[in-house]
Design an enzyme around this catalytic site. Structure first.
Site, PDB file in Angstrom:
ATOM      1  CB  SER A 182       5.308  -1.878  11.959  1.00 18.37           C
ATOM      2  OG  SER A 182       4.942  -0.532  12.235  1.00 18.37           O
ATOM      3  CE  LYS A 234      -0.231   3.198   4.741  1.00 20.49           C
ATOM      4  NZ  LYS A 234      -0.104   3.284   6.192  1.00 20.49           N
ATOM      5  CG  HIS A 252      -5.877   2.034   5.345  1.00 20.31           C
ATOM      6  ND1 HIS A 252      -5.390   2.929   6.259  1.00 20.31           N
ATOM      7  CD2 HIS A 252      -4.893   1.138   5.123  1.00 20.31           C
ATOM      8  CE1 HIS A 252      -4.151   2.583   6.584  1.00 20.31           C
ATOM      9  NE2 HIS A 252      -3.819   1.502   5.906  1.00 20.31           N
ATOM     10  CD  GLU A 271      -3.540  -2.295   7.400  1.00 18.83           C
ATOM     11  OE1 GLU A 271      -2.570  -2.651   6.741  1.00 18.83           O
ATOM     12  OE2 GLU A 271      -4.009  -1.141   7.350  1.00 18.83           O
ATOM     13  CD  GLU A 312      -2.878   5.501   6.832  1.00 20.46           C
ATOM     14  OE1 GLU A 312      -2.919   5.545   5.584  1.00 20.46           O
ATOM     15  OE2 GLU A 312      -1.937   4.982   7.469  1.00 20.46           O
ATOM     16  N   GLY A 359       2.625   2.413  10.827  1.00 18.08           N
ATOM     17  CA  GLY A 359       3.574   3.513  10.673  1.00 18.08           C
ATOM     18  C   GLY A 359       4.323   3.854  11.949  1.00 18.08           C
ATOM     19  CG  ASN A 380      -1.755   1.217   1.366  1.00 18.43           C
ATOM     20  OD1 ASN A 380      -1.787   2.057   0.458  1.00 18.43           O
ATOM     21  ND2 ASN A 380      -2.451   1.354   2.479  1.00 18.43           N
TER      22      ASN A 380
HETATM   23  P1  13P Z   1       3.012   0.447   7.732  1.00 19.84           P
HETATM   24  O1  13P Z   1       3.525  -0.840   7.128  1.00 19.84           O
HETATM   25  O2  13P Z   1       3.769   1.661   7.252  1.00 19.84           O
HETATM   26  O3  13P Z   1       2.918   0.343   9.224  1.00 19.84           O
HETATM   27  O4  13P Z   1       1.529   0.653   7.196  1.00 19.84           O
HETATM   28  C1  13P Z   1       0.627  -0.390   7.285  1.00 19.84           C
HETATM   29  C2  13P Z   1      -0.572  -0.058   6.511  1.00 19.84           C
HETATM   30  O5  13P Z   1      -1.324   0.838   6.866  1.00 19.84           O
HETATM   31  C3  13P Z   1      -0.830  -0.818   5.274  1.00 19.84           C
HETATM   32  O6  13P Z   1      -2.090  -0.550   4.774  1.00 19.84           O
END
Ligand code: 13P
Length: 255
Positions: free
Chosen positions: A215, A14, A98, A170, A100, A176, A12
Protein backbone atom coordinates in the site's frame (compact mmCIF):
# COMPACT_ATOMS: atom_id res chain seq x y z
CA UNK A 1 21.78 14.59 4.06
CA UNK A 2 22.84 12.33 1.22
CA UNK A 3 21.29 8.89 1.16
CA UNK A 4 23.43 5.90 1.99
CA UNK A 5 21.97 4.01 -0.97
CA UNK A 6 20.43 4.98 -4.29
CA UNK A 7 16.65 4.44 -4.06
CA UNK A 8 14.85 1.96 -6.29
CA UNK A 9 11.16 2.09 -7.10
CA UNK A 10 9.69 -0.91 -8.90
CA UNK A 11 6.11 -1.03 -10.14
CA UNK A 12 4.74 -4.57 -9.83
CA UNK A 13 1.85 -4.66 -12.29
CA UNK A 14 0.84 -8.20 -11.23
CA UNK A 15 -1.78 -9.81 -13.49
CA UNK A 16 -2.87 -6.70 -15.37
CA UNK A 17 -2.73 -5.33 -18.85
CA UNK A 18 -2.78 -6.21 -22.52
CA UNK A 19 0.34 -5.49 -24.55
CA UNK A 20 -1.18 -2.20 -25.75
CA UNK A 21 -2.12 -1.15 -22.21
CA UNK A 22 1.29 -2.12 -20.88
CA UNK A 23 3.06 -0.16 -23.61
CA UNK A 24 0.97 2.92 -22.91
CA UNK A 25 1.67 2.69 -19.17
CA UNK A 26 5.38 2.09 -19.77
CA UNK A 27 5.65 5.12 -22.06
CA UNK A 28 3.84 7.32 -19.57
CA UNK A 29 6.14 6.16 -16.75
CA UNK A 30 9.24 6.75 -18.88
CA UNK A 31 8.11 10.25 -19.81
CA UNK A 32 7.03 11.03 -16.27
CA UNK A 33 10.34 10.12 -14.65
CA UNK A 34 12.55 11.64 -17.35
CA UNK A 35 13.74 14.38 -14.99
CA UNK A 36 14.35 12.06 -12.03
CA UNK A 37 18.08 11.76 -11.38
CA UNK A 38 18.21 10.43 -7.84
CA UNK A 39 16.48 7.06 -8.11
CA UNK A 40 16.39 3.89 -10.16
CA UNK A 41 12.99 3.01 -11.58
CA UNK A 42 11.68 -0.25 -13.02
CA UNK A 43 8.37 -1.81 -14.00
CA UNK A 44 7.29 -5.44 -13.86
CA UNK A 45 4.67 -6.24 -16.52
CA UNK A 46 3.08 -9.64 -17.12
CA UNK A 47 5.21 -12.17 -19.00
CA UNK A 48 3.16 -11.60 -22.14
CA UNK A 49 4.08 -7.91 -22.31
CA UNK A 50 7.73 -8.17 -21.22
CA UNK A 51 9.29 -8.19 -24.65
CA UNK A 52 7.23 -5.33 -26.02
CA UNK A 53 7.74 -3.20 -22.91
CA UNK A 54 11.48 -3.91 -22.79
CA UNK A 55 11.76 -2.85 -26.44
CA UNK A 56 9.81 0.32 -25.73
CA UNK A 57 12.01 1.19 -22.75
CA UNK A 58 15.30 0.11 -24.35
CA UNK A 59 18.20 2.52 -23.73
CA UNK A 60 16.08 4.62 -21.37
CA UNK A 61 16.34 4.99 -17.62
CA UNK A 62 13.41 2.72 -16.72
CA UNK A 63 14.35 -0.93 -16.26
CA UNK A 64 12.17 -3.97 -16.81
CA UNK A 65 11.58 -6.69 -14.24
CA UNK A 66 9.77 -10.01 -14.49
CA UNK A 67 7.40 -11.07 -11.72
CA UNK A 68 8.78 -14.59 -11.30
CA UNK A 69 11.15 -17.12 -12.85
CA UNK A 70 12.04 -20.78 -12.67
CA UNK A 71 15.41 -22.09 -11.46
CA UNK A 72 16.32 -24.46 -14.27
CA UNK A 73 17.52 -23.44 -17.70
CA UNK A 74 15.55 -25.85 -19.84
CA UNK A 75 13.71 -29.13 -19.85
CA UNK A 76 10.34 -30.68 -19.17
CA UNK A 77 8.91 -27.90 -16.97
CA UNK A 78 5.65 -26.98 -18.65
CA UNK A 79 4.66 -23.39 -18.08
CA UNK A 80 7.92 -22.24 -16.52
CA UNK A 81 10.22 -19.45 -17.71
CA UNK A 82 14.01 -19.57 -17.29
CA UNK A 83 16.08 -16.61 -16.09
CA UNK A 84 18.09 -16.63 -19.34
CA UNK A 85 14.81 -16.31 -21.26
CA UNK A 86 14.02 -13.21 -19.22
CA UNK A 87 17.42 -11.77 -20.10
CA UNK A 88 16.67 -12.66 -23.72
CA UNK A 89 13.53 -10.49 -23.74
CA UNK A 90 15.29 -7.56 -22.09
CA UNK A 91 14.73 -7.95 -18.34
CA UNK A 92 17.30 -6.71 -15.85
CA UNK A 93 15.50 -7.69 -12.63
CA UNK A 94 13.10 -10.38 -11.45
CA UNK A 95 10.80 -10.42 -8.42
CA UNK A 96 11.04 -13.72 -6.54
CA UNK A 97 9.17 -15.03 -3.51
CA UNK A 98 6.30 -12.59 -3.68
CA UNK A 99 3.79 -13.40 -0.93
CA UNK A 100 1.11 -14.00 -3.55
CA UNK A 101 3.27 -16.77 -5.00
CA UNK A 102 3.97 -18.15 -1.55
CA UNK A 103 0.34 -18.03 -0.40
CA UNK A 104 -1.62 -18.78 -3.58
CA UNK A 105 0.82 -21.09 -5.34
CA UNK A 106 2.52 -22.82 -2.41
CA UNK A 107 5.99 -21.50 -3.11
CA UNK A 108 8.39 -22.54 -0.36
CA UNK A 109 11.53 -20.86 0.99
CA UNK A 110 13.76 -23.42 -0.74
CA UNK A 111 12.24 -22.59 -4.12
CA UNK A 112 12.73 -18.88 -3.52
CA UNK A 113 16.41 -19.53 -2.86
CA UNK A 114 16.78 -21.61 -6.03
CA UNK A 115 15.03 -18.92 -8.08
CA UNK A 116 17.13 -16.09 -6.64
CA UNK A 117 20.37 -17.96 -7.26
CA UNK A 118 19.35 -18.93 -10.79
CA UNK A 119 18.45 -15.30 -11.49
CA UNK A 120 21.87 -14.17 -10.27
CA UNK A 121 23.51 -16.82 -12.39
CA UNK A 122 21.81 -15.43 -15.47
CA UNK A 123 22.86 -11.87 -14.64
CA UNK A 124 19.51 -10.68 -13.30
CA UNK A 125 18.99 -8.75 -10.08
CA UNK A 126 16.57 -10.71 -7.89
CA UNK A 127 14.14 -8.61 -5.86
CA UNK A 128 13.50 -11.09 -3.04
CA UNK A 129 10.23 -10.57 -1.17
CA UNK A 130 9.80 -11.48 2.48
CA UNK A 131 7.21 -10.55 5.08
CA UNK A 132 4.93 -11.79 7.79
CA UNK A 133 1.18 -12.44 7.79
CA UNK A 134 -1.18 -10.63 10.12
CA UNK A 135 -1.47 -13.73 12.31
CA UNK A 136 2.32 -13.89 12.61
CA UNK A 137 2.51 -10.19 13.50
CA UNK A 138 -0.25 -10.51 16.06
CA UNK A 139 1.53 -13.51 17.59
CA UNK A 140 4.75 -11.48 17.96
CA UNK A 141 6.50 -13.60 15.35
CA UNK A 142 7.34 -10.88 12.82
CA UNK A 143 11.10 -10.81 13.21
CA UNK A 144 11.40 -14.58 13.53
CA UNK A 145 9.44 -15.11 10.35
CA UNK A 146 11.39 -12.47 8.45
CA UNK A 147 14.67 -13.95 9.67
CA UNK A 148 13.69 -17.45 8.55
CA UNK A 149 12.61 -16.26 5.11
CA UNK A 150 15.70 -14.06 4.71
CA UNK A 151 18.19 -16.74 5.78
CA UNK A 152 16.58 -19.33 3.52
CA UNK A 153 16.44 -17.00 0.52
CA UNK A 154 20.09 -15.98 0.82
CA UNK A 155 21.48 -19.43 1.62
CA UNK A 156 24.57 -20.54 -0.29
CA UNK A 157 25.07 -17.25 -2.09
CA UNK A 158 28.62 -16.03 -2.56
CA UNK A 159 29.61 -12.58 -1.36
CA UNK A 160 29.50 -11.28 -4.94
CA UNK A 161 26.02 -12.67 -5.40
CA UNK A 162 24.77 -11.22 -2.12
CA UNK A 163 26.03 -7.82 -3.23
CA UNK A 164 23.66 -7.83 -6.23
CA UNK A 165 20.50 -8.78 -4.35
CA UNK A 166 17.62 -6.44 -3.53
CA UNK A 167 15.30 -7.31 -0.62
CA UNK A 168 11.66 -6.20 -0.48
CA UNK A 169 9.96 -6.25 2.91
CA UNK A 170 6.28 -6.72 2.18
CA UNK A 171 4.10 -7.36 5.22
CA UNK A 172 1.32 -9.52 3.83
CA UNK A 173 -1.35 -7.64 5.78
CA UNK A 174 -0.39 -4.41 4.03
CA UNK A 175 -0.59 -5.70 0.45
CA UNK A 176 -3.59 -4.45 -1.49
CA UNK A 177 -5.36 -3.55 1.74
CA UNK A 178 -4.76 0.19 1.79
CA UNK A 179 -3.22 -0.36 5.21
CA UNK A 180 0.50 0.37 4.99
CA UNK A 181 2.98 -0.40 7.72
CA UNK A 182 3.78 2.71 9.69
CA UNK A 183 7.21 4.16 8.93
CA UNK A 184 8.36 2.98 12.37
CA UNK A 185 7.11 -0.57 11.75
CA UNK A 186 8.87 -0.65 8.37
CA UNK A 187 12.08 0.77 9.84
CA UNK A 188 12.15 -1.80 12.62
CA UNK A 189 12.04 -4.70 10.16
CA UNK A 190 14.34 -3.07 7.57
CA UNK A 191 16.94 -2.42 10.26
CA UNK A 192 16.58 -5.99 11.46
CA UNK A 193 17.15 -7.28 7.90
CA UNK A 194 20.25 -5.13 7.44
CA UNK A 195 21.64 -6.20 10.80
CA UNK A 196 21.03 -9.84 9.97
CA UNK A 197 22.86 -9.57 6.63
CA UNK A 198 25.67 -7.66 8.36
CA UNK A 199 26.46 -10.68 10.52
CA UNK A 200 27.44 -12.46 7.33
CA UNK A 201 28.76 -9.61 5.19
CA UNK A 202 29.01 -6.14 6.79
CA UNK A 203 30.07 -4.27 3.62
CA UNK A 204 27.26 -5.86 1.62
CA UNK A 205 24.71 -5.00 4.32
CA UNK A 206 25.70 -1.35 4.26
CA UNK A 207 24.97 -1.20 0.53
CA UNK A 208 21.97 -3.57 0.45
CA UNK A 209 18.84 -1.95 -0.93
CA UNK A 210 15.80 -2.87 1.14
CA UNK A 211 12.50 -1.82 -0.44
CA UNK A 212 9.22 -1.51 1.38
CA UNK A 213 6.06 -2.86 -0.28
CA UNK A 214 2.45 -2.78 0.84
CA UNK A 215 0.00 0.00 0.00
CA UNK A 216 2.71 2.49 -0.96
CA UNK A 217 0.97 5.62 -2.22
CA UNK A 218 1.99 9.16 -3.21
CA UNK A 219 0.86 10.46 0.18
CA UNK A 220 2.71 7.97 2.40
CA UNK A 221 5.96 7.39 0.49
CA UNK A 222 7.76 10.44 1.89
CA UNK A 223 7.34 9.35 5.49
CA UNK A 224 8.43 5.79 4.67
CA UNK A 225 11.48 7.01 2.74
CA UNK A 226 12.45 9.29 5.61
CA UNK A 227 13.41 6.18 7.59
CA UNK A 228 17.13 5.43 7.37
CA UNK A 229 16.82 1.81 6.26
CA UNK A 230 14.02 2.23 3.71
CA UNK A 231 15.67 2.40 0.29
CA UNK A 232 12.70 2.43 -2.06
CA UNK A 233 9.39 0.84 -2.81
CA UNK A 234 7.85 -2.18 -4.48
CA UNK A 235 4.55 -0.71 -5.57
CA UNK A 236 1.48 -2.71 -6.60
CA UNK A 237 -1.87 -1.03 -7.15
CA UNK A 238 -0.54 2.51 -7.26
CA UNK A 239 1.86 1.58 -10.08
CA UNK A 240 -1.02 0.83 -12.46
CA UNK A 241 -1.52 4.56 -12.89
CA UNK A 242 1.51 6.33 -14.36
CA UNK A 243 0.44 9.51 -12.64
CA UNK A 244 0.49 7.99 -9.14
CA UNK A 245 3.62 5.87 -9.73
CA UNK A 246 5.55 8.88 -11.06
CA UNK A 247 4.42 10.89 -8.03
CA UNK A 248 5.64 8.08 -5.76
CA UNK A 249 9.03 8.09 -7.49
CA UNK A 250 9.34 11.87 -7.29
CA UNK A 251 8.10 12.24 -3.71
CA UNK A 252 10.06 9.23 -2.54
CA UNK A 253 13.36 10.22 -4.10
CA UNK A 254 13.02 13.77 -2.76
CA UNK A 255 12.34 12.65 0.82
P1 13P B 1 0.03 -2.92 -3.18
O1 13P B 1 0.91 -1.72 -3.41
O2 13P B 1 -1.14 -2.98 -4.13
O3 13P B 1 -0.35 -3.04 -1.74
O4 13P B 1 0.90 -4.21 -3.53
C1 13P B 1 2.16 -4.34 -2.98
C2 13P B 1 2.86 -5.45 -3.63
O5 13P B 1 2.50 -6.60 -3.47
C3 13P B 1 4.00 -5.13 -4.51
O6 13P B 1 4.69 -6.27 -4.88
Amino acid sequence: MARARRPLFCGNWKLNGSIAESLALASDVRNGVSTVRDADVSVAPSFTALYAVAKRLEDGPVGVAAQDCFWDEKGAFTGEVAPSQLVDVGCKQVIVGHSERRQLFGELDAAVNLKARAALGAGLVPIICIGETLAERDAGETLGRVQAQLDAALAEMSGDELARVVIAYEPVWAIGTGRNATPAQAQEVHHFIRTRVAIRAPEVAAKLRILYGGSVKPDNVRALMAEPDVDGGLVGGASLSAESFVRIVKEGSAA
